[in-house]
Enzyme design. Structure first.
Site, PDB file in Angstrom:
ATOM      1  CG  LEU A 180      -1.855   1.284   1.465  1.00 24.77           C
ATOM      2  CD1 LEU A 180      -2.777   1.415   0.254  1.00 24.77           C
ATOM      3  CD2 LEU A 180      -2.504   1.106   2.776  1.00 24.77           C
ATOM      4  CG  ASP A 181      -0.569   4.708  -0.091  1.00 25.86           C
ATOM      5  OD1 ASP A 181      -1.149   4.583  -1.218  1.00 25.86           O
ATOM      6  OD2 ASP A 181      -1.206   4.735   1.077  1.00 25.86           O
ATOM      7  CD  GLU A 182       5.570   0.553   1.757  1.00 27.71           C
ATOM      8  OE1 GLU A 182       6.564  -0.326   1.587  1.00 27.71           O
ATOM      9  OE2 GLU A 182       5.323   0.786   3.126  1.00 27.71           O
TER      10      GLU A 182
END
Length: 300
Positions: free
Chosen positions: A243-245
């Site tokens: 997530l979001d990486e």
């Protein structure tokens, strides 16, 4: 509106009928540029733009982006690719050749926020975003009246915890039917499953409303306010299972202070978000981004 957009597209396509882009990444060693440019010269090509970068000349990775004009490139593309293959093998290249006029088909995913969506639609309408926005998909019906005047299909697919797998299966079927190349999450407030992401590796672009890696996940503006930050930002990145990486394409920031409450931060953030997402998408469409592990090389 449609006539104006078609006119801009027609002018664009006619102006670049002979142009192509070559993107390369490979282990760095002497002779790469010489081999590639000599090959293009032998094909009758004229290089009009060249960008290169090495992570380390001694054992690093080399990246190269070339734009060139070549007679009858559309008809000769497969033959040129076949002729280039031995060079690619010799230098252990990961490479792709794309015609400048190979217009990508895009699907925009949204929820209820409209600012990023509208920015993309406005740039597309003005001919600044050269893509075929084939459809808009949403888990809410709210933005239908915003989208349909642009002549773009709006598909409402509700998503709940219980129906998420079924909804994603329907979305994937729809994306295949529309021959979608790139998916843009324009503040689509759903976490995509690993199975969905695996269907479109390196082709899903997200906008996150914080300057990553700070404030990953939900409610970043509230958390930024609680922390008393002096800068807020937005990050556009490719979507991965983490997530979001995913690999970051573009970021920007704005200065804030103690007088800005969460609603102020959101208002300022919306301006950053829509700009950052539009820039990231444009660079993706222009083949200016090469993914390298969990990073990107972006030739502006």
């Amino acid at each position: 509106m449609t006539t104006f957009r078609q006119h801009r597209w027609q002018s664009f396509l006619q102006g670049y009928e002979q142009r192509a882009r070559l993107l390369i990444s490979c282990p760095d060693r002497p002779g790469i540029v010489a081999a590639v440019t000599s090959f293009l010269y032998e094909q009758g090509a004229n290089i009009v733009e060249s960008s290169q970068y090495s992570t380390d000349p001694e054992g690093g990775t080399f990246f190269l982006r070339l734009e060139f004009d070549c007679p009858d490139i559309a008809k000769r593309k497969e033959a040129i690719e076949a002729a280039f293959a031995p060079i690619a093998e010799e230098f252990r290249m990961d490479w792709k050749l794309r015609l400048h006029n190979d217009i990508r088909r895009i699907a925009i995913f949204v929820s209820k926020a409209e600012h990023c969506l509208l920015e993309l639609l406005w740039q597309w309408q003005a001919g600044e975003l050269i893509a075929d926005i084939a459809l808009v998909v949403s888990n809410h019906p709210d933005l239908r009246e915003t989208v349909e005047p642009f002549g773009i299909p709006y598909v409402h697919i509700p998503v709940t915890k219980e129906t998420k797998a079924q909804a994603e299966a329907e979305q994937i079927r729809l994306l295949r039917d529309y021959r979608i190349d790139t998916i843009v999450l324009a503040r689509y407030m759903q976490i995509l499953s690993p199975a969905f992401v695996a269907e479109f590796p390196g082709r899903i672009i997200n906008i996150h409303h914080s300057f990553l890696p700070a404030f990953i996940g939900a409610r970043p503006y509230e958390r930024a306010y609680e922390r008393g930050v002096k800068l807020i930002g937005a990050t556009s990145h490719y979507v991965t299972d983490d997530l979001d990486e995913g690999p970051i394409i573009e970021q920007d920031v704005a200065r804030v202070d103690h007088r800005h409450h969460p609603d102020d931060l959101k208002r300022i953030g919306r301006l950053i978000e829509k700009t950052v997402l539009a820039r990231a998408l444009r660079w993706h469409l222009e083949d200016r981004v090469i993914i390298h592990g969990n990073k990107t090389i972006v030739f502006y």
